[in-house]
Design a protein around this motif. Structure first.
Motif, PDB file in Angstrom:
ATOM      1  N   ASN A  33      53.325  13.253 -10.250  1.00  0.00           N
ATOM      2  CA  ASN A  33      52.361  13.474  -9.236  1.00  0.00           C
ATOM      3  C   ASN A  33      51.700  12.469  -8.739  1.00  0.00           C
ATOM      4  OD1 ASN A  33      51.305  14.693  -6.837  1.00  0.00           O
ATOM      5  ND2 ASN A  33      49.984  16.005  -8.141  1.00  0.00           N
ATOM      6  N   ASP A  60      48.025  12.354  -9.221  1.00  0.00           N
ATOM      7  CA  ASP A  60      47.111  12.296 -10.595  1.00  0.00           C
ATOM      8  C   ASP A  60      46.606  11.040 -11.289  1.00  0.00           C
ATOM      9  OD1 ASP A  60      47.790  15.001 -10.709  1.00  0.00           O
ATOM     10  OD2 ASP A  60      49.752  14.770 -12.065  1.00  0.00           O
ATOM     11  N   TYR A  61      47.142   9.939 -10.573  1.00  0.00           N
ATOM     12  CA  TYR A  61      46.680   8.698 -11.475  1.00  0.00           C
ATOM     13  C   TYR A  61      46.011   7.692 -10.384  1.00  0.00           C
ATOM     14  CZ  TYR A  61      50.083  10.969 -14.059  1.00  0.00           C
ATOM     15  OH  TYR A  61      50.853  11.660 -15.088  1.00  0.00           O
ATOM     16  N   TYR A  64      45.027  17.696 -11.339  1.00  0.00           N
ATOM     17  CA  TYR A  64      45.257  17.184 -12.613  1.00  0.00           C
ATOM     18  C   TYR A  64      43.942  17.293 -13.612  1.00  0.00           C
ATOM     19  CZ  TYR A  64      45.815  13.572 -16.381  1.00  0.00           C
ATOM     20  OH  TYR A  64      46.258  12.964 -17.543  1.00  0.00           O
ATOM     21  N   ASN A  82      44.596  16.924 -17.530  1.00  0.00           N
ATOM     22  CA  ASN A  82      45.020  16.347 -18.734  1.00  0.00           C
ATOM     23  C   ASN A  82      46.314  16.259 -18.499  1.00  0.00           C
ATOM     24  OD1 ASN A  82      44.336  15.203 -21.170  1.00  0.00           O
ATOM     25  ND2 ASN A  82      43.461  16.798 -22.132  1.00  0.00           N
ATOM     26  N   PHE A  83      46.917  15.243 -19.792  1.00  0.00           N
ATOM     27  CA  PHE A  83      48.061  15.100 -19.599  1.00  0.00           C
ATOM     28  C   PHE A  83      48.991  16.120 -20.339  1.00  0.00           C
ATOM     29  CE2 PHE A  83      46.319  13.073 -23.423  1.00  0.00           C
ATOM     30  CZ  PHE A  83      46.737  13.779 -24.422  1.00  0.00           C
ATOM     31  N   THR A  84      50.367  16.281 -20.241  1.00  0.00           N
ATOM     32  CA  THR A  84      50.999  17.202 -20.877  1.00  0.00           C
ATOM     33  C   THR A  84      51.939  16.399 -21.745  1.00  0.00           C
ATOM     34  OG1 THR A  84      52.649  17.326 -19.258  1.00  0.00           O
ATOM     35  CG2 THR A  84      50.520  18.863 -19.222  1.00  0.00           C
ATOM     36  N   THR A  86      51.097  11.262 -19.669  1.00  0.00           N
ATOM     37  CA  THR A  86      51.438  11.611 -18.322  1.00  0.00           C
ATOM     38  C   THR A  86      51.532  13.167 -18.351  1.00  0.00           C
ATOM     39  OG1 THR A  86      53.787  11.529 -18.905  1.00  0.00           O
ATOM     40  CG2 THR A  86      52.465   9.397 -17.947  1.00  0.00           C
ATOM     41  N   ARG A  87      51.276  13.994 -17.054  1.00  0.00           N
ATOM     42  CA  ARG A  87      51.605  15.123 -16.775  1.00  0.00           C
ATOM     43  C   ARG A  87      52.881  15.239 -16.194  1.00  0.00           C
ATOM     44  NH1 ARG A  87      48.550  19.456 -12.587  1.00  0.00           N
ATOM     45  NH2 ARG A  87      48.632  17.849 -10.988  1.00  0.00           N
ATOM     46  N   TYR A 133      54.395  21.498 -15.089  1.00  0.00           N
ATOM     47  CA  TYR A 133      53.292  21.906 -14.098  1.00  0.00           C
ATOM     48  C   TYR A 133      53.665  23.693 -13.830  1.00  0.00           C
ATOM     49  CZ  TYR A 133      53.578  17.259 -12.548  1.00  0.00           C
ATOM     50  OH  TYR A 133      53.309  15.781 -12.272  1.00  0.00           O
TER      51      TYR A 133
END
Length: 170
Positions: A74, A77-78, A116, A118-120, A125-126, A129
């Motif tokens: 997404n 998110d960044y 966002y 935290n990363f997954t 990165t995530r 979802y």
């Protein structure tokens, strides 16, 4: 297409489609259901994730929550610095460039994405979802660390759904 690409497009993916009936204790006639669709999309190519989403899209009309491992990014998110680092890491690993089309298509299909937190994935990165429709208020979302103890190569995403404060339960 290379033989390798064909194998991943032909890779069989599944969806889990479940509805839960919710009854209001004060009036049995007022009943509602919550429908979930869970999936796991291709981990190599955005173009195949888009094709897989196109296949499941026809089942989304009554879905309240779309969740799973989408292997997709997404853009929101960044920041630019983080995105450049992710892009560098992907280049070094001969991965596809960062793509955002799938999450954009999901949002265009009437789903919201939690902000966002935290990363997954193990690549910081995530990609996992829980998307929700407008008839639900935003719920608390948490990321549970599953990578440290090697339970999974992904962190778990959970959310608390408050039925009595949702927009669709009377």
């Amino acid at each position: 297409k290379t033989a390798y690409e064909m194998i991943w497009w032909l890779e069989f993916r599944r969806v889990l489609f479940r509805s839960i009936q919710i009854n209001n204790n004060t009036d049995i006639k007022k009943s509602n259901k919550i429908t979930f669709l869970g999936t796991h999309l291709c981990h190599l190519y955005e173009k195949y994730r888009l094709k897989q989403f196109w296949i499941i899209k026809k089942y989304l009309d009554d879905v309240d929550f779309l969740l799973g491992d989408f292997n997709a990014l997404n853009r929101e998110d960044y920041d630019e610095k983080t995105l450049n680092k992710i892009e560098d890491d992907r280049n070094k690993s001969y991965w596809e460039k960062c793509c955002f089309d799938l999450v954009d298509k999901i949002k265009d299909s009437g789903f919201n994405v939690y902000p966002y937190i935290n990363f997954t994935s193990r690549f910081q990165t995530r990609i996992d979802y829980i998307f929700y429709t407008n008839k639900w208020k935003k719920c608390d979302q948490k990321i549970i660390d599953c990578q440290t103890n090697k339970l999974s190569d992904h962190n778990m995403v959970i959310c608390h759904i408050n039925l009595w404060k949702s927009k669709n339960i009377e």
